[in-house]
Design a protein around this motif. Structure first.
Motif, PDB file in Angstrom:
ATOM      1  N   GLN A   1     -17.401  62.812  -3.530  1.00 11.85           N
ATOM      2  CA  GLN A   1     -16.473  62.125  -2.559  1.00 11.85           C
ATOM      3  C   GLN A   1     -16.181  63.184  -1.377  1.00 11.85           C
TER       4      GLN A   1
ATOM      5  N   ARG B   1      -6.775  56.448   1.393  1.00 11.95           N
ATOM      6  CA  ARG B   1      -6.909  55.793   0.245  1.00 11.95           C
ATOM      7  C   ARG B   1      -6.388  54.179   0.294  1.00 11.95           C
TER       8      ARG B   1
ATOM      9  N   LEU C   1      -9.959  52.996   0.479  1.00 10.19           N
ATOM     10  CA  LEU C   1     -10.834  52.944  -0.727  1.00 10.19           C
ATOM     11  C   LEU C   1     -10.078  52.183  -1.910  1.00 10.19           C
ATOM     12  N   GLY C   2      -8.719  51.805  -1.794  1.00  4.08           N
ATOM     13  CA  GLY C   2      -8.120  51.097  -2.852  1.00  4.08           C
ATOM     14  C   GLY C   2      -8.316  49.713  -2.515  1.00  4.08           C
TER      15      GLY C   2
ATOM     16  N   ARG D   1     -14.627  48.507   5.002  1.00  2.96           N
ATOM     17  CA  ARG D   1     -14.538  50.019   5.061  1.00  2.96           C
ATOM     18  C   ARG D   1     -15.539  50.507   6.124  1.00  2.96           C
TER      19      ARG D   1
ATOM     20  N   LEU E   1     -16.904  56.380   2.134  1.00  5.78           N
ATOM     21  CA  LEU E   1     -16.566  55.121   1.770  1.00  5.78           C
ATOM     22  C   LEU E   1     -16.390  54.597   0.238  1.00  5.78           C
ATOM     23  N   GLY E   2     -16.831  55.410  -0.509  1.00  8.53           N
ATOM     24  CA  GLY E   2     -16.802  55.492  -1.878  1.00  8.53           C
ATOM     25  C   GLY E   2     -17.803  54.174  -2.197  1.00  8.53           C
TER      26      GLY E   2
ATOM     27  N   ARG F   1      -7.529  59.620  -3.822  1.00  5.37           N
ATOM     28  CA  ARG F   1      -8.616  59.178  -3.173  1.00  5.37           C
ATOM     29  C   ARG F   1      -9.846  59.494  -3.871  1.00  5.37           C
ATOM     30  N   ILE F   2      -9.957  60.578  -4.791  1.00  4.23           N
ATOM     31  CA  ILE F   2     -11.061  60.799  -5.643  1.00  4.23           C
ATOM     32  C   ILE F   2     -10.896  59.810  -6.683  1.00  4.23           C
TER      33      ILE F   2
ATOM     34  N   LEU G   1      -9.691  56.702  -6.381  1.00  5.45           N
ATOM     35  CA  LEU G   1     -10.018  55.362  -6.024  1.00  5.45           C
ATOM     36  C   LEU G   1     -11.644  55.258  -5.466  1.00  5.45           C
ATOM     37  N   GLY G   2     -12.007  56.383  -5.059  1.00  9.35           N
ATOM     38  CA  GLY G   2     -13.529  56.489  -4.596  1.00  9.35           C
ATOM     39  C   GLY G   2     -14.429  56.517  -5.486  1.00  9.35           C
TER      40      GLY G   2
END
Lengths: 218, 218
Positions: free
Chosen positions: A43, A111, A114-115, A122, A153-154, B111-112, B114-115
Motif C-alpha cells: 500500500q 480512505r 479507498l473505501g 480513484r 489507489l488500492g 487505509r491499509i 481498505l486498500g
DNA sequence: CGCCGGATTGATCAGTTTCAAGGCATGTGG
DNA sequence: CCACATGCCTTGAAACTGATCAATCCGGCG
C-alpha cells in the motif's frame, strides 16, 4: 548551506520498524511511502515532491517505509532535535502539529477514496490531485511506475492502465509517455475530470507554509 | 462537575461543514464519525466509546459528521479555548498533538485495511480492534448496525453478515445477538482470528493517556 | 540486433455487490 | 393478548467489477 543526500530510483530511505531518526525534505525528485505485507501486497501511503516534508511520524519507530521513486535528493534534520525544540518552543511545536495535521487530512481523504470510490473515480482523483500539486498548466510529469499509482489507489497496474485508456478515450486526459522513463500526461478537460468524482469529494490539501518549513529546517 | 449532553440513536452531533466549535468526550454510549457522498455512499471513519475523545479536527470546519450510535452522553470543551491554551501552554499543545497523532495512526491503519485486505481480513481486523478496545475477556458488546460496520470496512452489510457467518462456522467467533438491539459477540479463538490477518498488519492503537485527557477537559 | 523493463490489451476467473426473499425479535393497535 | 407491521439480519442467486493470467508491444540500452 545544507547537506543533501542522494538516492537512486527504488532505493530505500528508511524502512518500517526503523527508529525515527530524521525528518526529511525532498530537494528534488520524488518519494513514496509505503507499507508492504509479507505476501507482497503493497500500500502506497503518499507521494512527496520537491519541497515537501515527509518522515515525521508520531511513534518512535517508522510504520511506513520510504523509497526514492527516481533519482532524488533530500535533506533532513534530526528528529531528536525537533522533539527537543518542540518541548520548549511553541512555534516549533506548532510546526510539528501542522505537518501531522496535513498528513492526517491526506489520510482521511485517502480512505474515502479507498473505501468508497470505484476505480475510474480513484484514477480521476489521483490525476486531479497530481495536477494540483505538480501540474504545470495541465501537464503532469510523473516518474513513477504504473504499479506505484496502482498501489496508491488500492488496485492493480492493469486496472490503472485500463482506466487511463478510458479517460483518454473520453478526451479527458492525454497520454504522452513516449519514453518509458519520463511519463508526461496532460489534462485536457479538468472540468470533466472533476465531474467524474462525486460532488462532495474535494479536498484541496493545505500545503505546509514556508514559515513552518523554515522553522523546522533552519 | 461537568455538563453532559445526551443524544438519541442516529442523532447528529455535528455535521461536515460545521465550524469546529468543540472537542468532545464520550461519557457513555458510542459515536461514529462518517462522511456521506451525495449518492448515498457512506464512509465511517471511526467509532468512539466511553472515555474517548473525538471531534478534534485540524481545520476550522468539520470534514466528518458525527452521530450517536445508541443513546449516548457526551461532554465537551470549546475548541477555541483549547486553541488559546495550546498557544501558551506546552502541555496543552502536546495534548492536542497526541490526539491528532492517534487519529493519524488510526487512519494509516485503516487505509491499509481498505486498500489491501479482503473482506474476511477486514472483518477479522475489525473484531480484533473492537476486542482490544471494548472487549471484556472475549465478549464484545456492539450496539451498532451491521451497516455501520460495513461502511467502516468499505463493504456492504450483506457481505459483512456473510463473513461473520464464515468466522462463526470456523469456530472463531460466536454470534450472540438474540435481541435486535443489543448485539453481543464472543471471540472464541483470538489466535485464529489474528492468524487471518497478514502477519505484519498489527497496530495496537495507543490510547490517549488519562493525563492528556484531564489536561484538556480540566 | 536482441534483450529488458514496463505498459498495454485480451480472456478468463473470483470476490463482492446487488437484488430479492425470508426470518426473527420488538412494538403497536385492536 | 394476539395479529400484524416494522426494522434489521440472514441467505440465496444473478450480475458485475476488478483481479489474475498470459500474450504482445515498445522504447531504451548493452
Amino acid at each position: 548551506m545544507k547537506f543533501t543526500y542522494s538516492f537512486q530510483r527504488d532505493e530505500e530511505i528508511y524502512r518500517r520498524g526503523d527508529a525515527v531518526a530524521y525528518v526529511y525534505q525532498v530537494v528534488s525528485g520524488s518519494v513514496r511511502i509505503l507499507s508492504k505485507l509479507p505476501d507482497g501486497r503493497r500500500q502506497v501511503g503518499a507521494f512527496y515532491f520537491a519541497g515537501e516534508i515527509f518522515g515525521l511520524e508520531p511513534e518512535t519507530h517508522h510504520v511506513w517505509s520510504a523509497e526514492a521513486i527516481e533519482t532524488t535528493a533530500i535533506c533532513r534534520v534530526e528528529r531528536e532535535k525537533v522533539n527537543r525544540k518542540a518541548q520548549s518552543n511553541l512555534s516549533y511545536a506548532r510546526g510539528v502539529l501542522k505537518i501531522t495535521e496535513r498528513d492526517l487530512l491526506h489520510a482521511e481523504d485517502h480512505r474515502i477514496l479507498l473505501g468508497q470510490l470505484d476505480v475510474t473515480e480513484r484514477t480521476a482523483a489521483f490525476f486531479l490531485q497530481m495536477n494540483n500539486r505538480i501540474g504545470v498548466n495541465g501537464t503532469i510529469e510523473l516518474n513513477m511506475r504504473t504499479e506505484d499509482i496502482a498501489d496508491y489507489l488500492g488496485t492493480t497496474l492493469e486496472t490503472v492502465s485500463r482506466s487511463i485508456t478510458k479517460l483518454s478515450q473520453m478526451g479527458i486526459v492525454e497520454r504522452q509517455w513516449s519514453s518509458r522513463i519520463l511519463r508526461i500526461l496532460t489534462v485536457r478537460n479538468p472540468r470533466k475530470l472533476r465531474a467524474i468524482l462525486p460532488p462532495s469529494y474535494a479536498l484541496e490539501l493545505p500545503s505546509i507554509s514556508e514559515t513552518v518549513i523554515r522553522t523546522l529546517f533552519a
